[in-house]
Structures are given as structure tokens and as C-alpha cells.
Write a protein that holds these residues in place. Structure first.
Motif, mmCIF file in Angstrom:
data_model
loop_
_atom_site.group_PDB
_atom_site.id
_atom_site.type_symbol
_atom_site.label_atom_id
_atom_site.label_comp_id
_atom_site.label_asym_id
_atom_site.label_seq_id
_atom_site.Cartn_x
_atom_site.Cartn_y
_atom_site.Cartn_z
ATOM 1 N N SER A 110 0.859 -1.231 -0.033
ATOM 2 C CA SER A 110 0.035 0.047 -0.007
ATOM 3 C C SER A 110 0.956 1.107 -0.002
ATOM 4 O O SER A 110 0.480 2.045 -0.601
ATOM 5 N N THR A 111 2.026 1.061 0.649
ATOM 6 C CA THR A 111 2.657 2.343 0.888
ATOM 7 C C THR A 111 3.409 2.410 -0.788
ATOM 8 O O THR A 111 3.834 3.542 -0.984
ATOM 9 N N PHE A 112 3.920 1.493 -1.137
ATOM 10 C CA PHE A 112 4.626 1.736 -2.547
ATOM 11 C C PHE A 112 3.676 2.286 -3.463
ATOM 12 O O PHE A 112 4.138 2.916 -4.303
ATOM 13 N N HIS A 113 2.413 1.652 -3.500
ATOM 14 C CA HIS A 113 1.515 2.374 -4.409
ATOM 15 C C HIS A 113 1.300 3.513 -4.226
ATOM 16 O O HIS A 113 1.175 4.417 -5.114
ATOM 17 N N ALA A 114 1.154 4.244 -2.958
ATOM 18 C CA ALA A 114 0.869 5.502 -2.563
ATOM 19 C C ALA A 114 2.123 6.223 -3.248
ATOM 20 O O ALA A 114 2.107 7.495 -3.552
ATOM 21 N N LEU A 115 3.385 5.704 -3.099
ATOM 22 C CA LEU A 115 4.571 6.518 -3.589
ATOM 23 C C LEU A 115 4.559 6.451 -5.165
ATOM 24 O O LEU A 115 4.948 7.473 -5.594
ATOM 25 N N LEU A 116 3.940 5.362 -5.805
ATOM 26 C CA LEU A 116 4.040 5.630 -7.132
ATOM 27 C C LEU A 116 3.005 6.721 -7.740
ATOM 28 O O LEU A 116 3.401 7.523 -8.505
ATOM 29 N N ASP A 117 1.724 6.791 -6.967
ATOM 30 C CA ASP A 117 0.915 7.786 -7.193
ATOM 31 C C ASP A 117 1.587 9.150 -7.068
ATOM 32 O O ASP A 117 1.287 10.072 -7.811
ATOM 33 N N ALA A 118 2.177 9.288 -6.038
ATOM 34 C CA ALA A 118 2.857 10.654 -5.649
ATOM 35 C C ALA A 118 3.769 10.972 -6.645
ATOM 36 O O ALA A 118 4.151 12.011 -6.823
#
Ligand code: C5P
Length: 225
Positions: A110-118
Motif C-alpha cells: 500500500s505504501t509502494f502504491h502511494a509512492l508511485l501515485d505521488a
């Protein structure tokens, strides 16, 4: 969005760990640590490509064959050079690149996906953890200064970038002979906004022998959850 590329610099000698084998090739639950990292990224649908920079003699230790989603490249003399070698292997359609430490097997998806979106939105992103210790700047055995703790964040990975930004940052760092221990700091140094995403204490770096003991326990917990 097309898929992301992940670069894993794993070509270091891991001197703080001791022993002959660099820490990223030590076994965790029966497999080299870096292998756990590679396999976790391969399970992620948002990842199109995983590129691992490895010191040439150690290529055989990773029991993972190259495929259209995994490539091994020879690492360079420094972390940044290893990341640059990895970047050369990123396919054109990957407009986002993540750089992840080979010794952090417990990143949260979930953190990785938030980082990709950011990174799509801001250009670059990193997971940061507010430090809980007071940090002193020390010269030998004397405190020189004490930065305000509320402004200090420990930088974790995966750090994510628009591919064009990471290319520019690494090219400028090479030109200026600029060395750095992480790419997010370099991007900020060259004027790019870097978004902070909340990091996770479980995403620790297996750096010292005692970290591996903790990692074995964490792995047991993860596999029974
Ligand atoms: O020393 P440190 O833990 O900061 O190294 C960070 C990462 O950079 C490690 O995963 C290490 O294997 C990698 N590295 C590399 N090539 C080098 C030196 C370090 O890929 N020449």
C-alpha cells in the motif's frame, strides 16, 4: 499509466555486516534477502520490470533467471553508478522508476502504491519516518550541533521518480562527481520537489547481524498472518 520499473542496487560489499557474503545475499527463511525483494515486486501488477544491479561474481547466487520482467545488470563502483546502470536497462514505456534497497524485504504494497501515485503527481517521492532518537552532528567525539528533531525524517525506500527526472538527476550527479546515499536527496538538491509519504517502521534495512535475527521473526509473523 504504464507499468513501473524497479531498480534494486545490490552490488555493494556490505562491509558493516561482516563475513564474505554481502548482506543482501545472506539467507532469510532459506532464500537470499534480495530474492525475497525481487519476488515481492514480481507479484505486483503495477510493476512491469525489475532490474537488479549485482557485482558480477555474485550473479550466480541469485536463483532467479532473467526473463522479460527481470534483468540483472553489472553494478558500478558506487550505489549511484549501480542505479545508473540499472536505469540504462529501463524500457521506454516505463515512465515511473522506483529505486529500492536490496535489504528491505518488508515494504508495504500500500505504501509502494502511494509512492508511485505521488511520483506521478509530484515528480518524485520517498517514504520517510520521523526519527525518534535525538540526532547530533558529531566531529570525532564532540557534539557540534543538534538539528531540531521534528524536522528530521529517516529516508526509506522504495523511492519513486518520473523516469526523466531520475535520468536528469543521475546525469547531473555524475557530471558533478556528486555522491549521495539516496536518490531522493539528490533530486531535492537539483531542485525537484520530492513528496514525503509516511514510511513504516517494519520496512527496516537489514544492516547488522542482529537485524537478521529480527527479520527472521518478522518473516515468521508475516507468513502466518
Ligand atoms: O551501504 P548502503 O547500505 O547504503 O548501500 C545501499 C545499497 O547500495 C545496497 O543495497 C548496496 O548493495 C548498493 N550498492 C550498489 N553498488 C555499489 C555500492 C552499494 O549497488 N557499488
Amino acid at each position: 499509466m504504464s507499468g513501473a520499473a524497479v531498480i534494486i542496487p545490490a552490488a555493494g560489499s556490505g562491509t558493516r555486516f561482516g563475513g564474505d557474503l554481502p548482506k543482501q545475499f545472506r539467507e532469510l527463511a532459506g532464500k537470499p534477502i534480495v530474492q525475497h525483494v525481487i519476488e515481492r515486486f514480481l507479484l505486483d501488477e503495477r510493476v512491469a520490470q525489475v532490474i537488479v544491479a549485482v557485482a558480477e561474481p555474485l550473479l550466480a547466487v541469485v536463483r532467479q533467471e532473467s526473463s522479460d520482467r527481470v534483468h540483472f545488470v553489472a553494478g558500478g563502483a558506487s550505489r549511484l553508478q549501480s542505479v545508473s546502470r540499472g536505469l540504462e536497462a529501463v524500457r521506454d514505456e516505463c515512465d515511473i522508476v522506483a529505486v529500492h534497497d536490496a535489504v528491505r524485504p518488508f515494504f508495504a504494497t500500500s505504501t509502494f502504491h502511494a509512492l508511485l501515485d505521488a511520483a506521478v503527481a509530484a515528480g518524485a517521492s520517498f517514504p520517510g519516518l520521523p526519527v525518534t532518537d535525538t540526532i547530533h552532528i558529531v566531529d570525532g567525539s564532540r557534539i557540534l550541533s543538534t538539528p531540531e528533531r521534528r524536522m528530521l525524517y529517516a529516508a526509506q525506500t522504495p523511492q519513486c521518480f518520473r523516469t526523466a527526472i531520475l535520468r536528469d538527476v543521475l546525469a547531473r550527479a555524475a557530471q558533478n562527481d556528486d555522491d549521495a546515499t539516496d536518490e531522493a536527496g539528490l533530486a531535492a538538491r537539483y531542485g525537484y520537489p520530492v513528496a514525503l509519504v509516511a514510511g513504516d517502521p517494519m520496512n527496516f534495512k537489514i544492516t547488522r547481524p542482529e537485524d537478521l535475527i529480527v527479520a527472521e521473526r518478522v518473516f515468521e509473523r508475516w507468513s502466518t498472518e
